[in-house]
Write a protein that holds these residues in place. Structure first.
Motif, mmCIF file in Angstrom:
data_model
loop_
_atom_site.group_PDB
_atom_site.id
_atom_site.type_symbol
_atom_site.label_atom_id
_atom_site.label_comp_id
_atom_site.label_asym_id
_atom_site.label_seq_id
_atom_site.Cartn_x
_atom_site.Cartn_y
_atom_site.Cartn_z
ATOM 1 N N SER A 19 60.417 9.921 51.934
ATOM 2 C CA SER A 19 60.743 10.590 50.665
ATOM 3 C C SER A 19 59.546 10.674 49.729
ATOM 4 O O SER A 19 59.540 11.479 48.798
ATOM 5 N N ILE A 20 58.510 9.852 49.963
ATOM 6 C CA ILE A 20 57.318 9.883 49.106
ATOM 7 C C ILE A 20 56.519 11.153 49.341
ATOM 8 O O ILE A 20 55.747 11.588 48.493
ATOM 9 N N ASP A 21 56.719 11.779 50.512
ATOM 10 C CA ASP A 21 56.067 13.050 50.841
ATOM 11 C C ASP A 21 54.538 12.916 50.869
ATOM 12 O O ASP A 21 53.817 13.675 50.216
ATOM 13 N N LEU A 22 54.068 11.951 51.651
ATOM 14 C CA LEU A 22 52.632 11.776 51.833
ATOM 15 C C LEU A 22 52.066 12.891 52.715
ATOM 16 O O LEU A 22 52.814 13.522 53.471
ATOM 17 N N PRO A 23 50.769 13.124 52.667
ATOM 18 C CA PRO A 23 50.162 14.155 53.522
ATOM 19 C C PRO A 23 50.383 13.904 55.010
ATOM 20 O O PRO A 23 50.491 14.846 55.794
ATOM 21 N N ALA A 24 50.435 12.633 55.403
ATOM 22 C CA ALA A 24 50.678 12.295 56.806
ATOM 23 C C ALA A 24 51.258 10.899 56.923
ATOM 24 O O ALA A 24 50.847 9.982 56.204
ATOM 25 N N ILE A 25 52.222 10.751 57.831
ATOM 26 C CA ILE A 25 52.800 9.454 58.163
ATOM 27 C C ILE A 25 52.678 9.290 59.678
ATOM 28 O O ILE A 25 53.126 10.147 60.437
ATOM 29 N N HIS A 26 52.056 8.203 60.107
ATOM 30 C CA HIS A 26 51.824 7.960 61.531
ATOM 31 C C HIS A 26 52.633 6.751 61.993
ATOM 32 O O HIS A 26 52.816 5.798 61.235
ATOM 33 N N THR A 27 53.098 6.782 63.216
ATOM 34 C CA THR A 27 53.769 5.614 63.801
ATOM 35 C C THR A 27 52.906 5.050 64.925
ATOM 36 O O THR A 27 52.400 5.785 65.762
ATOM 37 N N VAL A 28 52.735 3.748 64.907
ATOM 38 C CA VAL A 28 52.010 3.027 65.959
ATOM 39 C C VAL A 28 52.846 1.809 66.308
ATOM 40 O O VAL A 28 53.186 1.013 65.422
ATOM 41 N N ALA A 29 53.180 1.655 67.569
ATOM 42 C CA ALA A 29 54.052 0.557 68.008
ATOM 43 C C ALA A 29 53.294 -0.766 68.011
ATOM 44 O O ALA A 29 52.727 -1.177 69.014
ATOM 45 N N MET A 30 53.297 -1.428 66.855
ATOM 46 C CA MET A 30 52.690 -2.748 66.724
ATOM 47 C C MET A 30 53.782 -3.806 66.822
ATOM 48 O O MET A 30 54.831 -3.674 66.180
ATOM 49 N N LYS A 31 53.534 -4.827 67.618
ATOM 50 C CA LYS A 31 54.484 -5.926 67.753
ATOM 51 C C LYS A 31 53.945 -7.163 67.050
ATOM 52 O O LYS A 31 52.741 -7.378 67.010
#
Length: 388
Positions: free
Chosen positions: A64-76
């Motif tokens: 909802s913050i509407d950033l230019p880009a949101i990335h997902t990286v599977a960190m455990k």
């Protein structure tokens, strides 16, 4: 001794990459607040989060913050071979497109993966532990030596600045050998809470306005020790026959927590939910109870303090900053003795004692400012980006 950075001066827009592994809880709250606040100040902010332990509410709010880009990286959370793939993924995000001015890792895993860098243009790395792993009293001597050595190596070789969120965490960082010149204390700030939610939260459980409600907010994890609170409430329940406990959270120990509630025989007086956020639920509490084994500076404590709520807490990092001992709340020994926590809950629910603590807590409501937190964080970024 805490070292505060100066308030930021105005300057151009920065390109900032924020990286987080837990994706929820207090560190998630801090992450979201920084992303939103820095974006509102005109900075280019991109976010990296791990979907492995991500809370649904965190993901919704981040989007909802509407950033230019949101990335997902599977960190455990636990170290493992998956860290290699996560490091490569982060390196790809950092290396693609226009260079970042600042990379800020939050929590131990995101901090460990985002700080090491290969030869090339240097991008300043900032790290906020949100409670060093070595602050856990149950870790053991060997664990403290291993994790302490890792923190010291990362701080010495790959960290331009480390932000502690309390004087206790700063003192711990110094005890690990991290140099003073790379440290500062920036206490978490909070936005005003939606006080009108108190009636809604209580009504959802059928709890009358006059009933005394203890509240817990946090990840259902080893660190937060929710099982301690259930045992303490079971102990106190016979002395407080009308009191209720609302527990807000989810996490890896949810099954065990639900089992402990069932075995307590107090299912009608202990309510576990993730339907509300902490900021929505806290106004419904008469007192917040923190049963944690360790903390750096709990957002939950700050939110409760900003709402003028008395706090009952184990003696963890940040407690002495958020609580004026025996005036706005009670601090008990962090030795695993749930009887002490139970006695403090009974004392805190005494009508006269509670009125006095609440009045004192309400006088301190304005002490906690999100703008100040963002000001000081931005100051660190600008100094590092300028090479000072």
């Amino acid at each position: 001794m805490s070292i505060d950075p100066p308030i930021a001066e105005s300057g151009g827009s920065l390109r900032i990459l924020q990286v987080l592994e837990p994706s929820g809880g207090g560190s998630g709250r801090h992450f979201l607040d920084l992303c939103r606040g820095l974006k509102e100040r005109g900075h280019h902010v991109e976010a990296v989060y791990s979907p492995v332990r991500a809370e649904d509410g965190f993901v919704r709010e981040l989007k909802s913050i509407d950033l230019p880009a949101i990335h997902t990286v599977a960190m455990k959370r636990a170290p493992g071979w998956s860290d290699i793939a996560a490091f490569r993924a982060l390196r790809g995000i950092i290396g693609n497109g226009e260079p970042f001015d600042i990379i800020h890792g939050h929590s131990s895993k995101a901090g460990a993966l985002s700080r090491p860098h290969l030869p090339g243009r240097h991008i300043p790395r900032v790290y906020t532990p949100h409670a060093f792993r070595t602050m856990d009293p149950a870790l053991g001597k060997a664990g403290r030596l291993v994790y302490g050595a890792i923190e010291l190596i990362l701080a010495g070789l790959f960290t331009d600045h480390l932000i502690c969120v309390s004087d206790d965490e700063y003192a711990h960082a110094r005890s690990l050998g991290i140099p003073e010149c790379r440290l500062s204390v920036i206490v978490n700030g909070v936005a005003p809470l939606p006080l009108d939610m108190a009636r809604t939260v209580r009504a959802s459980f059928g709890i009358p306005a006059e009933t005394f409600v203890f509240g817990f907010v946090g990840r259902l994890s080893h660190q937060k020790a929710p099982e301690r609170l259930i045992e303490a409430f079971r102990n106190a329940a016979s002395r407080l026959p009308d009191a209720q406990l609302i527990m807000v959270g989810s996490g890896e120990r949810e099954r065990e927590v639900r089992k402990a509630i069932a075995e307590s025989g107090l299912q009608k007086r202990i309510r576990l939910t993730s339907a509300f956020t902490g900021s929505q639920a806290i106004p419904a509490f008469d007192a917040l109870v923190m049963s944690s084994r360790y903390e750096a500076m709990s957002y939950v404590m700050l939110e409760a303090a900003a709402a003028g709520k008395p706090i009952i807490s184990t003696d963890v990092g940040g407690a002495s900053m958020a609580i004026d001992r025996d005036k706005t709340g009670l601090i008990v020994a962090n030795d695993g003795d749930t009887g002490k926590l139970a006695n403090a809950m009974v004392e805190g629910a005494d009508p006269g004692r509670h009125r006095a603590m609440r009045a004192a807590a309400e006088e301190r409501m304005s002490d906690f400012s999100m703008e100040k937190m963002i000001d000081k964080t931005e100051a660190v970024y600008r100094r590092l980006a300028a090479g000072v």
